[in-house]
Write an enzyme that holds these catalytic residues in place. Sequence first.
Site, PDB file in Angstrom:
ATOM      1  N   ASP A 363       0.829  -1.208   0.000  1.00 14.58           N
ATOM      2  CA  ASP A 363       0.000   0.000   0.000  1.00 14.58           C
ATOM      3  C   ASP A 363       0.865   1.261   0.000  1.00 14.58           C
ATOM      4  O   ASP A 363       2.021   1.232   0.398  1.00 14.58           O
ATOM      5  CB  ASP A 363      -0.916   0.008   1.219  1.00 14.58           C
ATOM      6  CG  ASP A 363      -0.128   0.062   2.511  1.00 14.58           C
ATOM      7  OD1 ASP A 363       0.839  -0.716   2.643  1.00 14.58           O
ATOM      8  OD2 ASP A 363      -0.454   0.889   3.384  1.00 14.58           O
ATOM      9  N   GLU A 364       0.261   2.349  -0.406  1.00  5.87           N
ATOM     10  CA  GLU A 364       0.843   3.691  -0.297  1.00  5.87           C
ATOM     11  C   GLU A 364       2.293   3.767  -0.764  1.00  5.87           C
ATOM     12  O   GLU A 364       3.129   4.431  -0.158  1.00  5.87           O
ATOM     13  CB  GLU A 364       0.716   4.188   1.139  1.00  5.87           C
ATOM     14  CG  GLU A 364      -0.735   4.345   1.564  1.00  5.87           C
ATOM     15  CD  GLU A 364      -0.924   4.630   3.033  1.00  5.87           C
ATOM     16  OE1 GLU A 364      -1.873   5.358   3.359  1.00  5.87           O
ATOM     17  OE2 GLU A 364      -0.135   4.130   3.853  1.00  5.87           O
TER      18      GLU A 364
END
Length: 564
Positions: A363-364
């Site tokens: 993620d991210e």
Amino acid sequence: MRRHHLTRRRPGRRGSVPLLFGSLLLVVTAGISSIGAAPQPGSGGGTGARPLDQVVPAPARVQPGGAPYALTAKTRILVEGHSRDDAREARRIGSYLAGLLRPSTGYALPVTDRRTDAGDRTAAGSGIRLRLGAGDRSLGAEGYRLESGRAGVTLTAREPAGLFHGVQTLRQLLPASVEKRGEQPGPWTVAGGTITDTPRYAYRGAMLDVSRHFLSVDQVKLYIDQLALYKINKLHLHLSDDQGWRIAIDSWPRLATYGGSTQVGGGPGGYYTKDQYRDLVRYAASRHLEVIPEIDMPGHTNAALASYPELNCDGVAPPLYTGTEVGFSSLCAPKEVTYDFVDDVVREIAALTPGKYLHIGGDEAHATSHADYVTFMDRTQAAVRKYGKTVVGWHQLTGATPVKGAVAQYWGYDETSDADRAQVAAAAKKGTRLILSPADRVYLDMKYDKNTELGQAWAGYTEVDRSYDWNPATYLAGAGVPEDAVLGVEAPLWTETLATSDQLEFMAFPRLPGVAELGWSPAATHDWDTYRTRLAAQGPRLTALGIDYYRSPLVPWPAGGSGR
């Protein structure tokens, strides 16, 4: 902490205030109670015993009736197994049950595999019978049947996990004071009738972030015990992030010794030795929770980058990080040493972890180009498969190419873009299973309201009703996700603002039991108005367990209860 973009990120303020088979339809016929309804005659309401349907998670099927059973000083726990292994497991679970009940009841509660007469009943007053390896095949891997009457209580299951879950139900049918560690007056009665119970979803998880603030082995074990009461069966440990690396890796030792030496806000941090991690895995298994380790990559990796300069594209190690921003770090996807690192880390963690899953984050990764991200995730997934594990990643994994059998964990919320949802749906239609962790529903670190001192609010405020009142099967139906793509649910607890067990408990309870019910109970049982009544009855039990829970004004808690 999962964020959809950096500009919504708010630095966290450290607070100072101290839960296989498709759903069984709820049967509502004469003699079968409606879950959450007012106690019916013969349901236990007139005996002082808790009605069989007033537990959390709600059982799949309840048939109340008959006299209650009362534990006495003569009560024994009789264990039976269809095979030698079954007998051994039944005895272990029986010993666990006895350990729960002895302090408060003051009874000896001997655990035995010997009957005292020639019939199929133990002697009068013997009481609790645990039968493993028997029963209807429809009980499956985690189901159980509980039968209670004047002569005793019988729990039957085909597999150990089912018997253990049945014990948790039995616990909740006894008075809340049974959870106290000192002797209590009783009486200890269990309402008469039968519960037949199996879970809706095979995956019912809770995630604990030990990276932002390091949590000791004892803190994690305490949380495991709390999860077990509500039939949670997966413990996802977030073991690495920008602020700290929390697991020893022999081939890259500075990850733990240096990368694990701090945490959010500064402080000593810490890490688990391999023996400590093995101990946590064993302890979780004794409570029938499977540990799922997560190493978040290619972003959320500042602790690793600070530990080894060669993992950075420019060869320069950044300083250790004690803040709360996200999206600024990345492993160097073009460097071959990065994949040596990935292979070593995955190999060592896979060898320590008997469960089937290994979570690779994903993620991210704002500091990683899309092309590099796809390359990195392809090679990292290959490493996970090489060492015999099933890939799990946050739902951004679906922006790459999930391998066959991979699982994506969806953490989106109301502001998640239609494009992101469509990407997840496309992967689901191709066979990628989904764990649902919508941030505005089940992120347990979200504030309850504007007055909550702990936690954060980037996904909005999440009161107890919002956390409970949604249907995993249809949550992403509008995006085109088929119901059978949903593997289960998971409640993450991020620790930017949380460091003590009191703080963890205040944010987890009373929302966690509702998430457990979403994972376990048939959809037909889900109703906020009846759930809130059952949840209120959990208040005294949480207090007896020493859990300082949030007393939501939406729940009719009993007068004189604790909590905040």
